[in-house]
Design a protein around this motif. Sequence first.
Motif, short mmCIF file in Angstrom:
data_model
loop_
_atom_site.label_atom_id
_atom_site.label_comp_id
_atom_site.label_asym_id
_atom_site.label_seq_id
_atom_site.Cartn_x
_atom_site.Cartn_y
_atom_site.Cartn_z
N THR A 138 0.83 -1.21 0.00
CA THR A 138 0.00 0.00 0.00
C THR A 138 0.87 1.25 0.00
OG1 THR A 138 -1.80 -1.14 1.13
CG2 THR A 138 -1.78 1.27 1.26
N ASP A 139 1.92 1.25 0.82
CA ASP A 139 2.83 2.40 0.84
C ASP A 139 3.53 2.58 -0.51
OD1 ASP A 139 2.15 2.81 3.46
OD2 ASP A 139 4.05 2.09 4.30
N THR A 140 3.90 1.47 -1.14
CA THR A 140 4.57 1.53 -2.44
C THR A 140 3.70 2.20 -3.47
OG1 THR A 140 5.80 -0.51 -1.94
CG2 THR A 140 5.60 0.11 -4.27
N MET A 141 2.42 1.83 -3.49
CA MET A 141 1.50 2.40 -4.46
C MET A 141 1.16 3.85 -4.13
SD MET A 141 -1.01 -0.85 -5.35
CE MET A 141 -1.64 -1.06 -3.68
N ASP A 142 0.97 4.14 -2.84
CA ASP A 142 0.66 5.52 -2.44
C ASP A 142 1.82 6.45 -2.77
OD1 ASP A 142 -1.83 4.80 -1.51
OD2 ASP A 142 -1.24 4.76 0.61
N ALA A 143 3.04 5.99 -2.53
CA ALA A 143 4.22 6.83 -2.82
C ALA A 143 4.34 7.09 -4.32
CB ALA A 143 5.48 6.16 -2.29
N ALA A 144 4.01 6.08 -5.14
CA ALA A 144 4.06 6.27 -6.59
C ALA A 144 3.04 7.33 -7.02
CB ALA A 144 3.79 4.95 -7.31
N ARG A 145 1.85 7.24 -6.49
CA ARG A 145 0.82 8.24 -6.85
C ARG A 145 1.23 9.63 -6.39
NH1 ARG A 145 -2.47 4.08 -4.44
NH2 ARG A 145 -3.36 2.72 -6.06
N ASN A 146 1.78 9.74 -5.20
CA ASN A 146 2.21 11.05 -4.70
C ASN A 146 3.33 11.63 -5.55
OD1 ASN A 146 0.37 10.92 -2.58
ND2 ASN A 146 1.84 10.07 -1.14
N ALA A 147 4.16 10.76 -6.12
CA ALA A 147 5.28 11.21 -6.95
C ALA A 147 4.86 11.42 -8.40
CB ALA A 147 6.42 10.20 -6.88
N GLY A 148 3.64 11.02 -8.75
CA GLY A 148 3.22 11.12 -10.14
C GLY A 148 3.89 10.10 -11.04
N MET A 149 4.22 8.93 -10.48
CA MET A 149 4.87 7.87 -11.25
C MET A 149 3.88 6.76 -11.57
SD MET A 149 7.15 6.19 -12.85
CE MET A 149 8.43 7.44 -12.76
#
Length: 353
Positions: A138-149
């Motif tokens: 969940t953190d991996t996916m949330d961090a990607a969305r926050n980074a725009g990746m």
Amino acid sequence: MKWARFLVALAATLAVAACDAARTPPAGAPTRSAPAASPSHSAGITLAFAGDVHFAGRTADLLRDPATAFGSISSALSAADLTMVNLETAVTTRGTPEPKEFHFRAPASVYDAVKAAGVDVVSIANNHALDYGLTGLTDTMDAARNAGMPFVGAGADAAAAYRPWITEIRGTRIAVLGFSQVSELWEEWKATDTRAGIAMTRDLPRAVAAVRDARRQASVVVVYVHWGTEGEACPPDEARAFAAEMAEAGATIVVGTHAHLLLGDGWLGNTFVQYGLGNFLWWRDDAYSNDTGVLRVTLDGSRVSKTELLPATISRRTGQPELAGAADAARIRREYAGLHACTGLAASPGPLR
């Protein structure tokens, strides 16, 4: 935006070159051959694919400066219209280690690093995305969305995990999907209708349906698979069978990683298949191989018109991939051509047998 990343990468490359010039070895000292010239681009849309990436061991410190973490290889990645790698790590500071031997995690700045290198989309369908459980995923996916990746191959449920990422480049719609075929913990890690997880090849009906649906939405479908046997230079029957299913379902390009080695490529009908891109930005001096490369695929509309591997080697000091010098490039190209023999693939496109 891609051009801006290219300029950043070029500036980093020039800076490294200036430092190297200042450290010119004395007369008689061994010297490295200059990197092979990058082949000129042909007309059309260029896609670039590279292998497994994570920031641990010797590569962890590279995140102190995410803008230069990939080093000089960034110029080859940024030059393509679309670039993809496999991000083989949980991006989290939380979670509990899963019952397995190796565990990898990285801070959220990993996404700054891949973006700065020119990467446009990552697959997280692999055997390390859940190293720290569902909390880590969940953190991996949330961090990607926050980074725009953009990422593919995992989601809050199966519908999300098997959903393609779709982009349009000069009028051509391209859909990208990610799957894992690694058997370790796959039952526990697979996405279901009610549980977050990874898109798995072993849920074959769902994988096939996802590719067929993507084909209805886009004229080019890319399938990136984590598969193969570690240390084996020939694809196993399971990978070959899945590649055939993807070709039948409408995939344009199928590429993969996981074996820590380069594997061969070829054609299933009009589907281009590359069975293994090897390690790329890698945490340790690998016992299997430090040979790697950037696979560049040229599209003429929705048709693959050219493929080539830009040979590279992984630095034993930093873990960064670097375009190979002339001698290594010739050797890697020669060895890579020989890998085709055990793929069961055709040498050129044609009717699907």
